[in-house]
Design a protein around this motif. Structure first.
Motif, PDB file in Angstrom:
ATOM      1  N   THR A  69       0.836  -1.199   0.000  1.00  0.00           N
ATOM      2  CA  THR A  69       0.000   0.000   0.000  1.00  0.00           C
ATOM      3  C   THR A  69       0.871   1.248   0.000  1.00  0.00           C
ATOM      4  OG1 THR A  69      -1.797  -1.135   1.156  1.00  0.00           O
ATOM      5  CG2 THR A  69      -1.787   1.272   1.265  1.00  0.00           C
ATOM      6  N   ARG A  70       1.906   1.254   0.815  1.00  0.00           N
ATOM      7  CA  ARG A  70       2.819   2.413   0.846  1.00  0.00           C
ATOM      8  C   ARG A  70       3.501   2.604  -0.506  1.00  0.00           C
ATOM      9  NH1 ARG A  70       3.948   0.127   6.145  1.00  0.00           N
ATOM     10  NH2 ARG A  70       3.202   1.562   7.736  1.00  0.00           N
ATOM     11  N   ARG A  71       3.906   1.511  -1.119  1.00  0.00           N
ATOM     12  CA  ARG A  71       4.580   1.589  -2.422  1.00  0.00           C
ATOM     13  C   ARG A  71       3.645   2.177  -3.475  1.00  0.00           C
ATOM     14  NH1 ARG A  71       4.475  -1.323  -6.783  1.00  0.00           N
ATOM     15  NH2 ARG A  71       3.327  -3.062  -5.859  1.00  0.00           N
ATOM     16  N   ILE A  72       2.428   1.657  -3.550  1.00  0.00           N
ATOM     17  CA  ILE A  72       1.460   2.144  -4.530  1.00  0.00           C
ATOM     18  C   ILE A  72       1.083   3.587  -4.227  1.00  0.00           C
ATOM     19  CG2 ILE A  72      -0.922   1.882  -5.359  1.00  0.00           C
ATOM     20  CD1 ILE A  72      -0.501  -1.181  -5.083  1.00  0.00           C
ATOM     21  N   ALA A  73       0.893   3.922  -2.959  1.00  0.00           N
ATOM     22  CA  ALA A  73       0.508   5.292  -2.590  1.00  0.00           C
ATOM     23  C   ALA A  73       1.566   6.297  -3.008  1.00  0.00           C
ATOM     24  CB  ALA A  73       0.251   5.382  -1.087  1.00  0.00           C
ATOM     25  N   THR A  74       2.822   5.946  -2.862  1.00  0.00           N
ATOM     26  CA  THR A  74       3.901   6.847  -3.278  1.00  0.00           C
ATOM     27  C   THR A  74       3.779   7.150  -4.769  1.00  0.00           C
ATOM     28  OG1 THR A  74       5.365   6.026  -1.559  1.00  0.00           O
ATOM     29  CG2 THR A  74       6.413   7.109  -3.430  1.00  0.00           C
ATOM     30  N   GLN A  75       3.526   6.130  -5.569  1.00  0.00           N
ATOM     31  CA  GLN A  75       3.348   6.329  -7.008  1.00  0.00           C
ATOM     32  C   GLN A  75       2.112   7.167  -7.297  1.00  0.00           C
ATOM     33  OE1 GLN A  75       3.083   2.307  -8.447  1.00  0.00           O
ATOM     34  NE2 GLN A  75       5.258   1.894  -8.178  1.00  0.00           N
ATOM     35  N   LEU A  76       1.017   6.856  -6.623  1.00  0.00           N
ATOM     36  CA  LEU A  76      -0.241   7.556  -6.882  1.00  0.00           C
ATOM     37  C   LEU A  76      -0.173   9.023  -6.488  1.00  0.00           C
ATOM     38  CD1 LEU A  76      -2.943   4.962  -5.817  1.00  0.00           C
ATOM     39  CD2 LEU A  76      -2.271   5.636  -8.124  1.00  0.00           C
ATOM     40  N   PHE A  77       0.412   9.310  -5.339  1.00  0.00           N
ATOM     41  CA  PHE A  77       0.486  10.700  -4.913  1.00  0.00           C
ATOM     42  C   PHE A  77       1.301  11.523  -5.899  1.00  0.00           C
ATOM     43  CE2 PHE A  77      -0.419   9.442  -0.275  1.00  0.00           C
ATOM     44  CZ  PHE A  77      -1.778   9.567  -0.492  1.00  0.00           C
ATOM     45  N   GLY A  78       2.330  10.920  -6.470  1.00  0.00           N
ATOM     46  CA  GLY A  78       3.095  11.610  -7.501  1.00  0.00           C
ATOM     47  C   GLY A  78       2.262  11.862  -8.746  1.00  0.00           C
ATOM     48  N   ALA A  79       1.393  10.905  -9.077  1.00  0.00           N
ATOM     49  CA  ALA A  79       0.583  11.017 -10.289  1.00  0.00           C
ATOM     50  C   ALA A  79      -0.620  11.937 -10.140  1.00  0.00           C
ATOM     51  CB  ALA A  79       0.107   9.629 -10.721  1.00  0.00           C
ATOM     52  N   VAL A  80      -1.189  12.021  -8.944  1.00  0.00           N
ATOM     53  CA  VAL A  80      -2.427  12.812  -8.778  1.00  0.00           C
ATOM     54  C   VAL A  80      -2.224  14.065  -7.932  1.00  0.00           C
ATOM     55  CG1 VAL A  80      -3.840  10.729  -9.012  1.00  0.00           C
ATOM     56  CG2 VAL A  80      -3.318  11.608  -6.721  1.00  0.00           C
ATOM     57  N   ASP A 125      -9.562  -2.656   8.517  1.00  0.00           N
ATOM     58  CA  ASP A 125      -9.048  -2.578   9.885  1.00  0.00           C
ATOM     59  C   ASP A 125      -7.727  -1.829   9.981  1.00  0.00           C
ATOM     60  OD1 ASP A 125     -11.208  -4.068  10.706  1.00  0.00           O
ATOM     61  OD2 ASP A 125     -10.134  -5.972  10.668  1.00  0.00           O
ATOM     62  N   SER A 126      -7.203  -1.389   8.852  1.00  0.00           N
ATOM     63  CA  SER A 126      -5.855  -0.839   8.823  1.00  0.00           C
ATOM     64  C   SER A 126      -5.826   0.681   8.960  1.00  0.00           C
ATOM     65  CB  SER A 126      -5.170  -1.228   7.510  1.00  0.00           C
ATOM     66  OG  SER A 126      -3.963  -0.531   7.369  1.00  0.00           O
ATOM     67  N   ASP A 127      -5.198   1.145  10.022  1.00  0.00           N
ATOM     68  CA  ASP A 127      -4.989   2.581  10.180  1.00  0.00           C
ATOM     69  C   ASP A 127      -4.036   3.111   9.115  1.00  0.00           C
ATOM     70  OD1 ASP A 127      -6.642   2.650  12.409  1.00  0.00           O
ATOM     71  OD2 ASP A 127      -4.988   2.395  13.826  1.00  0.00           O
ATOM     72  N   VAL A 128      -3.105   2.275   8.663  1.00  0.00           N
ATOM     73  CA  VAL A 128      -2.152   2.687   7.627  1.00  0.00           C
ATOM     74  C   VAL A 128      -2.897   2.973   6.329  1.00  0.00           C
ATOM     75  CG1 VAL A 128      -0.223   1.902   6.186  1.00  0.00           C
ATOM     76  CG2 VAL A 128      -0.194   1.482   8.647  1.00  0.00           C
ATOM     77  N   ILE A 129      -3.744   2.042   5.900  1.00  0.00           N
ATOM     78  CA  ILE A 129      -4.482   2.230   4.654  1.00  0.00           C
ATOM     79  C   ILE A 129      -5.429   3.415   4.777  1.00  0.00           C
ATOM     80  CG2 ILE A 129      -6.207   1.195   3.122  1.00  0.00           C
ATOM     81  CD1 ILE A 129      -4.812  -1.510   3.675  1.00  0.00           C
ATOM     82  N   GLU A 130      -6.095   3.540   5.904  1.00  0.00           N
ATOM     83  CA  GLU A 130      -7.008   4.662   6.103  1.00  0.00           C
ATOM     84  C   GLU A 130      -6.266   5.998   6.032  1.00  0.00           C
ATOM     85  OE1 GLU A 130      -9.656   6.602   9.643  1.00  0.00           O
ATOM     86  OE2 GLU A 130      -9.669   4.424   9.471  1.00  0.00           O
ATOM     87  N   SER A 131      -5.138   6.094   6.686  1.00  0.00           N
ATOM     88  CA  SER A 131      -4.418   7.368   6.692  1.00  0.00           C
ATOM     89  C   SER A 131      -3.870   7.711   5.314  1.00  0.00           C
ATOM     90  CB  SER A 131      -3.307   7.378   7.735  1.00  0.00           C
ATOM     91  OG  SER A 131      -2.294   6.468   7.393  1.00  0.00           O
ATOM     92  N   ILE A 132      -3.436   6.712   4.556  1.00  0.00           N
ATOM     93  CA  ILE A 132      -2.949   6.965   3.202  1.00  0.00           C
ATOM     94  C   ILE A 132      -4.103   7.433   2.315  1.00  0.00           C
ATOM     95  CG2 ILE A 132      -2.055   5.850   1.110  1.00  0.00           C
ATOM     96  CD1 ILE A 132      -0.250   4.176   3.002  1.00  0.00           C
ATOM     97  N   ALA A 133      -5.232   6.757   2.386  1.00  0.00           N
ATOM     98  CA  ALA A 133      -6.390   7.159   1.584  1.00  0.00           C
ATOM     99  C   ALA A 133      -6.890   8.540   2.007  1.00  0.00           C
ATOM    100  CB  ALA A 133      -7.502   6.116   1.704  1.00  0.00           C
ATOM    101  N   ALA A 134      -6.898   8.817   3.289  1.00  0.00           N
ATOM    102  CA  ALA A 134      -7.360  10.115   3.781  1.00  0.00           C
ATOM    103  C   ALA A 134      -6.439  11.246   3.334  1.00  0.00           C
ATOM    104  CB  ALA A 134      -7.466  10.081   5.308  1.00  0.00           C
ATOM    105  N   ALA A 135      -5.181  10.927   3.056  1.00  0.00           N
ATOM    106  CA  ALA A 135      -4.229  11.952   2.615  1.00  0.00           C
ATOM    107  C   ALA A 135      -4.597  12.537   1.263  1.00  0.00           C
ATOM    108  CB  ALA A 135      -2.818  11.382   2.588  1.00  0.00           C
ATOM    109  N   LEU A 136      -5.486  11.874   0.523  1.00  0.00           N
ATOM    110  CA  LEU A 136      -5.968  12.449  -0.734  1.00  0.00           C
ATOM    111  C   LEU A 136      -6.765  13.719  -0.484  1.00  0.00           C
ATOM    112  CD1 LEU A 136      -7.202   9.288  -2.646  1.00  0.00           C
ATOM    113  CD2 LEU A 136      -5.330  10.794  -3.324  1.00  0.00           C
ATOM    114  N   ALA A 151     -12.266   7.820   3.531  1.00  0.00           N
ATOM    115  CA  ALA A 151     -11.165   6.943   3.107  1.00  0.00           C
ATOM    116  C   ALA A 151     -11.572   5.472   3.219  1.00  0.00           C
ATOM    117  CB  ALA A 151      -9.927   7.223   3.952  1.00  0.00           C
ATOM    118  N   ARG A 152     -12.229   5.095   4.303  1.00  0.00           N
ATOM    119  CA  ARG A 152     -12.666   3.693   4.462  1.00  0.00           C
ATOM    120  C   ARG A 152     -13.683   3.313   3.388  1.00  0.00           C
ATOM    121  NH1 ARG A 152     -12.440   5.386   9.689  1.00  0.00           N
ATOM    122  NH2 ARG A 152     -14.690   5.541   9.902  1.00  0.00           N
TER     123      ARG A 152
END
Length: 189
Positions: A69-80, A125-136, A151-152
């Protein structure tokens, strides 16, 4: 069993090796079929060493999902990151996440028939995934709790698209633009 595997004194490298081995097994056999003994054997370590890094198989699954998730999020944040319109940013991020998972055999394995349960549970259940999605959503119009709920919900939609894909990406884009974007835009109104 080779002792040189244990010579690596950096725990993060050892954990990465274990997660890499688990990923290969997930892709080959399915997430639910892979046990701790399988992972230890594939990683070239003892079960005791494996348990030193991961309490159980669910801990391996969660660590793997968080890493990817962190790897994909890094790519996505750069793209969007430069997309100002929140609706367009969300659609591009969601479709980008779906594309990234579908393109990786070690990730799409989580969404084969009978396998989506663990991915869905971890994603919700993941706070990591939620926080990454919420960062959008960097807007101050939403509270932290509202960003978390949004985000959830968006994560559930991504899991749904991966588990039950649309006919093609154009159809998925249309569904997101028609049903998700109005709610995201309304949240920022």
């Amino acid at each position: 069993m080779s002792r040189d595997w244990l010579a690596d004194d950096r725990a993060d490298l050892a954990a990465e090796r274990i997660l890499d081995a688990a990923a290969r097994l997930f892709a080959e056999h399915g997430v639910t079929a892979v046990g701790m003994a399988d992972i230890a054997k594939a990683a070239g370590c003892s079960r005791a060493t494996l348990y030193r890094y991961f309490e159980n198989r669910q801990a391996v699954r969660v660590a793997f999902v968080h890493r990817e998730t962190r790897r994909i999020a890094t790519q996505l944040f750069g793209a969007v990151g430069d997309i100002a319109d929140p609706g367009e940013r969300v659609v591009e991020a969601m479709l980008g996440a779906v594309r990234a998972v579908r393109a990786d055999p070690m990730l799409i394995a989580w969404f084969r028939a009978g396998e989506a349960g663990p991915a869905g549970r971890i994603s919700q259940d993941s706070d990591v995934i939620e926080s990454i999605a919420a960062a959008l959503f960097t807007s101050t119009e939403l509270t932290e709790a509202e960003r978390g709920r949004l985000a959830r919900w968006l994560t559930r939609i991504i899991v749904s698209l991966l588990s039950s894909p649309g006919r093609d990406e154009d159809e998925e884009r249309t569904m997101l633009e028609e049903f998700v974007v109005p709610l995201v835009v309304r949240a920022f109104a």
